[in-house]
Write an enzyme that holds these catalytic residues in place. Structure first.
Site, PDB file in Angstrom:
ATOM      1  N   VAL A  61       0.811  -1.221   0.000  1.00 15.53           N
ATOM      2  CA  VAL A  61       0.000   0.000   0.000  1.00 15.53           C
ATOM      3  C   VAL A  61       0.843   1.268   0.000  1.00 15.53           C
ATOM      4  O   VAL A  61       0.318   2.360  -0.221  1.00 15.53           O
ATOM      5  CB  VAL A  61      -0.961   0.049   1.217  1.00 15.53           C
ATOM      6  CG1 VAL A  61      -1.985  -1.055   1.137  1.00 15.53           C
ATOM      7  CG2 VAL A  61      -0.208   0.018   2.530  1.00 15.53           C
ATOM      8  N   TYR A  62       2.136   1.157   0.259  1.00 16.15           N
ATOM      9  CA  TYR A  62       2.968   2.355   0.288  1.00 16.15           C
ATOM     10  C   TYR A  62       3.101   2.921  -1.124  1.00 16.15           C
ATOM     11  O   TYR A  62       3.692   2.298  -2.009  1.00 16.15           O
ATOM     12  CB  TYR A  62       4.366   2.039   0.829  1.00 16.15           C
ATOM     13  CG  TYR A  62       4.420   1.657   2.291  1.00 16.15           C
ATOM     14  CD1 TYR A  62       3.308   1.743   3.126  1.00 16.15           C
ATOM     15  CD2 TYR A  62       5.610   1.201   2.859  1.00 16.15           C
ATOM     16  CE1 TYR A  62       3.377   1.385   4.456  1.00 16.15           C
ATOM     17  CE2 TYR A  62       5.695   0.845   4.191  1.00 16.15           C
ATOM     18  CZ  TYR A  62       4.569   0.935   4.990  1.00 16.15           C
ATOM     19  OH  TYR A  62       4.649   0.573   6.310  1.00 16.15           O
ATOM     20  N   SER A  63       2.534   4.103  -1.317  1.00 11.58           N
ATOM     21  CA  SER A  63       2.567   4.789  -2.624  1.00 11.58           C
ATOM     22  C   SER A  63       2.036   3.899  -3.743  1.00 11.58           C
ATOM     23  O   SER A  63       2.548   3.904  -4.862  1.00 11.58           O
ATOM     24  CB  SER A  63       3.993   5.267  -2.942  1.00 11.58           C
ATOM     25  OG  SER A  63       4.382   6.297  -2.064  1.00 11.58           O
ATOM     26  N   GLY A  64       1.001   3.122  -3.430  1.00  9.72           N
ATOM     27  CA  GLY A  64       0.368   2.295  -4.448  1.00  9.72           C
ATOM     28  C   GLY A  64       1.294   1.292  -5.096  1.00  9.72           C
ATOM     29  O   GLY A  64       1.147   0.968  -6.283  1.00  9.72           O
TER      30      GLY A  64
END
Length: 344
Positions: A61-64
């Site tokens: 989920v970090y920066s997609g």
């Protein structure tokens, strides 16, 4: 760098590990954390490896997914020299298969993370949140499939409650499935809830803490002061709503104690706050983050020295809060404490 066993596993991890949440810089939340590109990531990783920090943590989920992509590109050619840790389970989209830890989602998400990281195995895969819609047996059986396939080597959790971890460990023991050896948990001088239940559980069950946000969502950088506005450059401006809540009086009481110890030691407030965590029971590794080389080098200065017992006691007292029931009797009443000595 000191290396420690990750819980009851055979994996040795550095006392400090690096969080790649600042890599990528996409979206309102992670964009506020940082926007390190591949070239910048390579430089930070060089500094980490020179200092003995060989574990790098990220999440889908970090920066997609951009964090995993940048990290994967930055470690090309030296994959065998480091430990890659990532997380999955939180929503990455609006579709019915874009969240959770069902068999289908776990397999798909792991394969996607492997592709973004540019590797054929993940050293430590952690479930980013408990999925109440999927049976624990299904989750653990799927993790076993991933381990047997060589795609994952160790498994852990993040943001689970005590009962959720304990139920999972019971199922794992009963069916001979992989045990969680890591609990990536929030823990700091201004957020000691980890000690109430998760620390005794980790001590008893051999689950090592991998600590996230050791500086309390940027509050323990030394820039946040009583009666003063937030600094111009602070993640609190845009992301405070996502972070752990902190009572202002507790924060400033801890800052006052840190200021005094900083004068005694010549160390910075972040270094002292991280050093305190490194002495706590069950802590296997503390994740440090950095937007730039200066921040990274400062955080690396948290190791190689120790607080005195008197300084630890001062920080313990300044950061103490009343535990929630049923935990407070064990801290305050002699009869309970006699039956259940603390793990600390």
């Amino acid at each position: 760098m000191e290396y420690r066993q990750l819980g009851a596993s055979g994996l040795k991890v550095p006392a400090l590990s690096f969080g790649a949440g600042t890599f990528g810089g996409r979206g309102p939340l992670f964009g506020a954390w940082g926007d390190t590109d591949v070239a910048g990531a390579r430089r930070l990783i060089d500094i980490c490896l020179e200092a003995g920090v060989n574990m790098f943590d990220t999440a889908d989920v970090y920066s997609g997914g951009a964090s995993e992509e940048v990290l994967g590109e930055a470690v090309k050619g030296r994959r065998d020299k480091l430990i890659l840790s990532t997380k999955t389970g939180l929503p990455t989209g609006e579709g019915p298969f874009d969240a959770g830890t069902s068999r289908s989602r776990l397999i798909t998400a792991t394969d996607a993370a492997l592709k973004r990281l540019g590797t054929d195995y993940i050293d430590l895969l952690q479930l980013h949140a408990f999925d109440a819609h999927t049976p624990v047996e299904e989750v653990l059986a799927t993790l076993d499939t991933l381990v047997q396939a060589g795609k994952v080597r160790y498994v852990g959790v993040s943001n689970f409650s005590g009962w959720q971890i304990m139920k999972s460990l019971g199922v794992a023991d009963r069916h001979g499935l992989p045990r969680y050896v890591a609990n990536q948990a929030y823990y700091s001088l201004i957020g000691r809830d980890y000690e109430w239940e998760l620390m005794p559980l980790g001590f008893d069950q051999g689950v090592g803490a991998v600590v996230w946000s050791p500086l309390g969502w940027g509050r323990l950088t030394g820039k946040v002061r009583r009666g003063q506005p937030l600094p111009d450059v602070s993640r609190l401006h845009e992301t405070a709503e996502f972070g752990p809540p902190v009572d202002d009086e507790l924060l400033f009481r801890v800052i006052d104690a840190l200021d005094g110890i900083a004068e005694e030691t010549g160390k910075t407030i972040p270094q002292i706050a991280i050093n305190w965590l490194l002495r706590r029971p069950t802590v296997s590794s503390v994740i440090i983050g950095a937007r730039n080389e200066e921040q990274l080098r400062q955080n690396l200065g948290a190791v190689g020295w120790s607080l005195t017992p008197e300084q630890v006691a001062k920080l313990d007292a300044a950061s103490a809060t009343t535990a929630a029931y049923p935990y407070w009797p064990y801290r305050r009443q002699a009869g309970f404490a006699r039956l259940n000595p603390p793990a600390v």
